[in-house]
Design a protein around this motif. Structure first.
Motif, PDB file in Angstrom:
ATOM      1  N   UNK A  28       0.835  -1.202   0.000  1.00 48.25           N
ATOM      2  CA  UNK A  28       0.000   0.000   0.000  1.00 48.25           C
ATOM      3  C   UNK A  28       0.870   1.252   0.000  1.00 48.25           C
ATOM      4  N   UNK A  29       1.931   1.229   0.793  1.00 52.99           N
ATOM      5  CA  UNK A  29       2.854   2.366   0.832  1.00 52.99           C
ATOM      6  C   UNK A  29       3.489   2.585  -0.530  1.00 52.99           C
ATOM      7  N   UNK A  53       5.083   5.022   8.221  1.00 54.08           N
ATOM      8  CA  UNK A  53       5.231   5.069   9.676  1.00 54.08           C
ATOM      9  C   UNK A  53       4.531   3.883  10.331  1.00 54.08           C
ATOM     10  N   UNK A  54       3.345   3.567   9.864  1.00 52.43           N
ATOM     11  CA  UNK A  54       2.596   2.448  10.449  1.00 52.43           C
ATOM     12  C   UNK A  54       3.335   1.130  10.220  1.00 52.43           C
ATOM     13  N   UNK A  78       6.131   1.168  21.479  1.00 50.58           N
ATOM     14  CA  UNK A  78       6.832   1.646  20.283  1.00 50.58           C
ATOM     15  C   UNK A  78       5.921   1.551  19.062  1.00 50.58           C
ATOM     16  N   UNK A  79       5.287   0.409  18.903  1.00 44.52           N
ATOM     17  CA  UNK A  79       4.381   0.213  17.775  1.00 44.52           C
ATOM     18  C   UNK A  79       3.240   1.224  17.813  1.00 44.52           C
ATOM     19  N   UNK A  80       2.663   1.424  18.982  1.00 42.99           N
ATOM     20  CA  UNK A  80       1.536   2.344  19.122  1.00 42.99           C
ATOM     21  C   UNK A  80       1.927   3.778  18.806  1.00 42.99           C
ATOM     22  N   UNK A  84       0.311   5.923  15.852  1.00 45.93           N
ATOM     23  CA  UNK A  84      -0.275   7.236  16.140  1.00 45.93           C
ATOM     24  C   UNK A  84       0.263   8.297  15.183  1.00 45.93           C
ATOM     25  N   UNK A  85       1.573   8.331  15.018  1.00 47.76           N
ATOM     26  CA  UNK A  85       2.178   9.307  14.100  1.00 47.76           C
ATOM     27  C   UNK A  85       1.700   9.041  12.670  1.00 47.76           C
TER      28      UNK A  85
END
Length: 97
Positions: A28-29, A53-54, A78-80, A84-85
């Motif tokens: 997708x990226x 980022x995800x 870290x993943x969260x 979020x970003x």
């Protein structure tokens, strides 16, 4: 109650799911980035950055737990933070004219 261990089956399932997220999210990226390169639309560049980022967050979350043997809570944090970003950048990309 805090759990500090994870069954081998659950670890394998998490590794498989995170690998699939990496493949699909990376696709997708890449598609969003290619669309940006074709159109030079700033919102598509931001969209691809948000997805990146995800995907990186998912990768780092699993990496810290599985490879570095850091507590699972740290990996989730870290993943969260990366998710979020990433979602924030995606939301912003949808508002950019």
């Amino acid at each position: 109650m805090v759990h500090t261990t994870v069954d081998a089956e659950v670890q394998l399932a998490v590794a498989v799911v995170k690998t699939l997220i990496l493949v699909v999210g990376g696709s997708v990226t890449l598609l969003a980035y290619r669309a940006y390169r074709r159109t030079h639309d700033r919102s598509l560049r931001l969209l691809s950055t948000g997805f990146a980022f995800i995907v990186v967050g998912v990768l780092l979350g699993g990496f810290t737990f599985e490879i570095l043997m850091v507590d699972i809570g740290v990996g989730i944090l870290i993943e969260s933070l990366f998710v979020l970003v990433g979602l924030s950048v995606i939301a912003y990309s949808l508002r950019v004219q």
